[in-house]
Enzyme design. Structure first.
Site, PDB file in Angstrom:
ATOM      1  CG  HIS A 157      -2.019  -1.039   1.110  1.00  0.00           C
ATOM      2  ND1 HIS A 157      -3.313  -0.727   0.787  1.00  0.00           N
ATOM      3  CD2 HIS A 157      -1.985  -2.396   1.248  1.00  0.00           C
ATOM      4  CE1 HIS A 157      -4.039  -1.839   0.742  1.00  0.00           C
ATOM      5  NE2 HIS A 157      -3.255  -2.860   1.024  1.00  0.00           N
ATOM      6  CG  ASP A 365      -0.059   9.232   0.561  1.00  0.00           C
ATOM      7  OD1 ASP A 365      -0.100   8.062   0.948  1.00  0.00           O
ATOM      8  OD2 ASP A 365      -0.718  10.160   1.067  1.00  0.00           O
TER       9      ASP A 365
HETATM   10  P1  ADQ Z   1      -3.125   5.887   4.762  1.00  0.00           P
HETATM   11  O1  ADQ Z   1      -1.836   6.628   4.746  1.00  0.00           O
HETATM   12  O2  ADQ Z   1      -3.759   5.706   6.095  1.00  0.00           O
HETATM   13  O3  ADQ Z   1      -2.969   4.454   4.048  1.00  0.00           O
HETATM   14  P2  ADQ Z   1      -5.098   7.414   2.964  1.00  0.00           P
HETATM   15  O4  ADQ Z   1      -5.316   6.777   1.632  1.00  0.00           O
HETATM   16  O5  ADQ Z   1      -4.610   8.816   2.991  1.00  0.00           O
HETATM   17  O6  ADQ Z   1      -4.186   6.471   3.784  1.00  0.00           O
HETATM   18  O7  ADQ Z   1      -6.466   7.364   3.835  1.00  0.00           O
HETATM   19  C1  ADQ Z   1      -7.110   6.164   4.137  1.00  0.00           C
HETATM   20  C2  ADQ Z   1      -8.500   6.418   4.717  1.00  0.00           C
HETATM   21  O8  ADQ Z   1      -8.435   7.065   5.975  1.00  0.00           O
HETATM   22  C3  ADQ Z   1      -9.381   7.285   3.814  1.00  0.00           C
HETATM   23  O9  ADQ Z   1     -10.598   6.622   3.610  1.00  0.00           O
HETATM   24  C4  ADQ Z   1      -9.587   8.567   4.625  1.00  0.00           C
HETATM   25  O10 ADQ Z   1     -10.864   9.149   4.475  1.00  0.00           O
HETATM   26  C5  ADQ Z   1      -9.403   8.121   6.051  1.00  0.00           C
HETATM   27  N1  ADQ Z   1      -8.864   9.217   6.886  1.00  0.00           N
HETATM   28  C6  ADQ Z   1      -7.648   9.790   6.812  1.00  0.00           C
HETATM   29  N2  ADQ Z   1      -7.527  10.766   7.733  1.00  0.00           N
HETATM   30  C7  ADQ Z   1      -8.690  10.832   8.387  1.00  0.00           C
HETATM   31  C8  ADQ Z   1      -9.183  11.655   9.466  1.00  0.00           C
HETATM   32  N3  ADQ Z   1      -8.439  12.623  10.022  1.00  0.00           N
HETATM   33  N4  ADQ Z   1     -10.440  11.424   9.898  1.00  0.00           N
HETATM   34  C9  ADQ Z   1     -11.201  10.457   9.331  1.00  0.00           C
HETATM   35  N5  ADQ Z   1     -10.795   9.655   8.335  1.00  0.00           N
HETATM   36  C10 ADQ Z   1      -9.554   9.833   7.862  1.00  0.00           C
HETATM   37  C11 ADQ Z   1      -2.150   3.715   3.193  1.00  0.00           C
HETATM   38  C12 ADQ Z   1      -1.220   4.477   2.224  1.00  0.00           C
HETATM   39  C13 ADQ Z   1      -2.031   5.306   1.218  1.00  0.00           C
HETATM   40  C14 ADQ Z   1      -3.038   4.422   0.491  1.00  0.00           C
HETATM   41  C15 ADQ Z   1      -3.861   3.616   1.486  1.00  0.00           C
HETATM   42  C16 ADQ Z   1      -4.723   2.570   0.765  1.00  0.00           C
HETATM   43  O11 ADQ Z   1      -0.337   5.310   2.967  1.00  0.00           O
HETATM   44  O12 ADQ Z   1      -1.155   5.912   0.282  1.00  0.00           O
HETATM   45  O13 ADQ Z   1      -3.920   5.250  -0.265  1.00  0.00           O
HETATM   46  O14 ADQ Z   1      -3.025   2.892   2.379  1.00  0.00           O
HETATM   47  O15 ADQ Z   1      -3.921   1.735  -0.029  1.00  0.00           O
END
Ligand code: ADQ
Length: 459
Positions: A157, A365
């Site tokens: 991811h 990211d």
């Molecule tokens: P993350 O870095 O956690 O995950 P991101 O894709 O930015 O991922 O967000 C994942 C989910 O978390 C989204 O549905 C978002 O709405 C939710 N989210 C984030 N911040 C939030 C907040 N403050 N309050 C509520 N909800 C929040 C990792 C990788 C990413 C990749 C994902 C999926 O780092 O690059 O997109 O996995 O593969």
């Protein structure tokens, strides 16, 4: 139809909507095949010895959820240590933040070995195994060492850094060789695939067989880009729900005379949050017409508070936010609202819809699903504008966003100014094209195309 076995560090009950798009998408496929989902329970038990575990199993509909608890030492070394203080920073290009401690690597190997030993007795001969993310890179190698012959796929991811950065990891040869125990490795973007291939060819002497196939260590591996998508329909449904609608209406009423900008992230140094605040400050400085008129809401959910780099980031951010409000705020206007909390998923579409500009500006990211969620939340008749870092995996697909370099404060401020003043017609056109791409490559497409590729026989 083979049974699907998903392995990830954490798992969620796929029947709960709060679980989010990924859990729903995997849950769907697991449900259909009466599958198994295996991972860490989230519980740490001080009475367990390192490498020891306790297995729990429960049913969630047709899906079996099998979890293990971790000993305190294992949690520290495998999870906080090697996963989040070594692999996470290095794979996000932050060698400076990596804490190369040999005990971390030992713990990482130990827990992956324990996972393999616990999982193996639960497997059936024709299972299709799909392992997720950086916590579990060596799991297939551990399973193979125990005699597992099923097809195993892996999806990463997070991004893959360029070969020389990977080569800075102590024992990178061991880690990268472990990928060859998989039949298929899925990455988020073509840039990641390029880095992975170059590493394998330059550092591991792999032979490039073409069509994404690499051969080394007497095994053949296929690697490809499978950019993760979101569950568009589920999110649209959430957007029509009472909580999303109320959230949007309340914000629009409160900020009737102002334009809202929004950032939603986990509080993580990869997300470029301080850089975003600096760009917003520059916007107020350079384009003073935005003073009193534009408000940035930043929701950064607490994350990995027990890792030092995250405490430092929090302090830095609090300083920057305080300074901007102190320097530019007025009795009736605060430029920035910083909220260090998670917002309920049901409210996210409402928040996004109320914002004229969505700021998704990570330094690096894997994908960034918030970018896609922001677009899907918009009113197609009067959509907001997505300002997106070119260093998010999502930028390869979302070319109709305003792409920015988050390290360049002036140009990011200029892009925000463009977004705030973009004519309606251009906003509509960009939004329509973005929606098309997001719909076409949604999370179901992602899951189907990965699993299909995993089932294809080797050439
Ligand atoms: P993350 O870095 O956690 O995950 P991101 O894709 O930015 O991922 O967000 C994942 C989910 O978390 C989204 O549905 C978002 O709405 C939710 N989210 C984030 N911040 C939030 C907040 N403050 N309050 C509520 N909800 C929040 C990792 C990788 C990413 C990749 C994902 C999926 O780092 O690059 O997109 O996995 O593969």
């Amino acid at each position: 139809m083979s049974r699907l076995v998903v392995v990830s560090n954490r798992l969620a009950d796929p029947r709960r909507p709060a679980a989010g798009g990924l859990a729903v998408a995997l849950g769907d496929a697991l449900n259909r095949s009466g599958g198994l989902w295996f991972g860490w329970s989230g519980t740490v038990r001080p009475q367990l010895q390192p490498g020891e575990s306790r297995l729990h199993q429960r049913q969630a509909g047709r899906v079996t959820l099998a979890t293990v608890d971790l000993a305190t030492e294992d949690h520290v070394a495998y999870y906080q240590g090697y996963s989040n203080s070594v692999l996470w920073p290095v794979f996000h290009y932050r060698l400076d933040l990596a804490d190369f401690h040999s005990a971390y690597l030992d713990g990482y190997r130990r827990v992956n070995r324990m996972f393999a030993a616990r999982l193996l007795p639960l497997l059936r001969d024709d299972d299709l195994i799909w392992i997720h993310d950086y916590h579990l890179i060596p799991l297939a190698a551990e399973l193979r060492a125990l005699g597992c012959r099923q097809r195993i796929g892996f999806f990463l991811h997070i991004p893959v850094p360029p070969p020389l950065l990977l080569a800075a990891l102590p024992q990178h040869e061991w880690l990268m060789r472990a990928f060859f125990a998989y039949d298929l490795v899925g990455l988020q973007s073509e840039a990641d695939v390029g880095h992975f291939r170059r590493y394998m060819i330059n550092e591991a002497n792999a032979e490039d067989l073409g069509a994404g196939r690499l051969a080394a260590f007497s095994r053949e591996l296929r690697v490809g880009a499978f950019p993760i998508g979101m569950d568009v329909q589920e999110f649209e449904r959430l957007g029509r729900g009472a909580e999303a609608v109320q959230t949007g209406e309340a914000l629009r009423a409160e900020y009737a005379r102002r334009q809202l900008l929004l950032g939603i992230d986990r509080l993580d140094y990869s997300k470029g949050i301080p850089q975003r605040v600096r760009a917003f400050r520059h916007l107020l400085e350079k384009y003073p017409e935005n003073r009193g008129r534009s408000t940035l809401i930043m929701i950064a959910s607490p994350s990995r508070d027990d890792v030092l780099a995250y405490t430092d980031l929090r302090q830095e951010l609090e300083g920057l936010c305080g300074a901007i409000n102190g320097d530019y705020g007025d009795l009736d206007w605060m430029p920035l609202r910083y909220i260090h909390r998670i917002v309920a998923r049901r409210r996210v579409p409402g928040l996004c819809r109320a914002a004229r500009v969505g700021l998704v500006t990570p330094l690096r990211d894997g994908m960034n699903l918030v970018a896609k969620e922001y677009v899907v939340s918009q009113d197609a008749q009067d959509p907001g504008v997505l300002v997106l870092s070119r260093f998010a995996g999502a930028a390869e697909q979302l070319k109709d966003a305003l792409l920015v370099n988050p390290y360049d404060t002036e140009s990011m401020a200029a892009a925000i100014q463009t977004a705030l003043h973009m004519p309606l017609e251009e906003r509509q056109q960009r939004h329509a094209r973005l929606m098309e791409s997001i719909r076409q490559h949604d999370v179901h497409w992602w899951r189907r195309s990965f699993l299909q590729a995993l089932q294809e026989p080797a050439a």
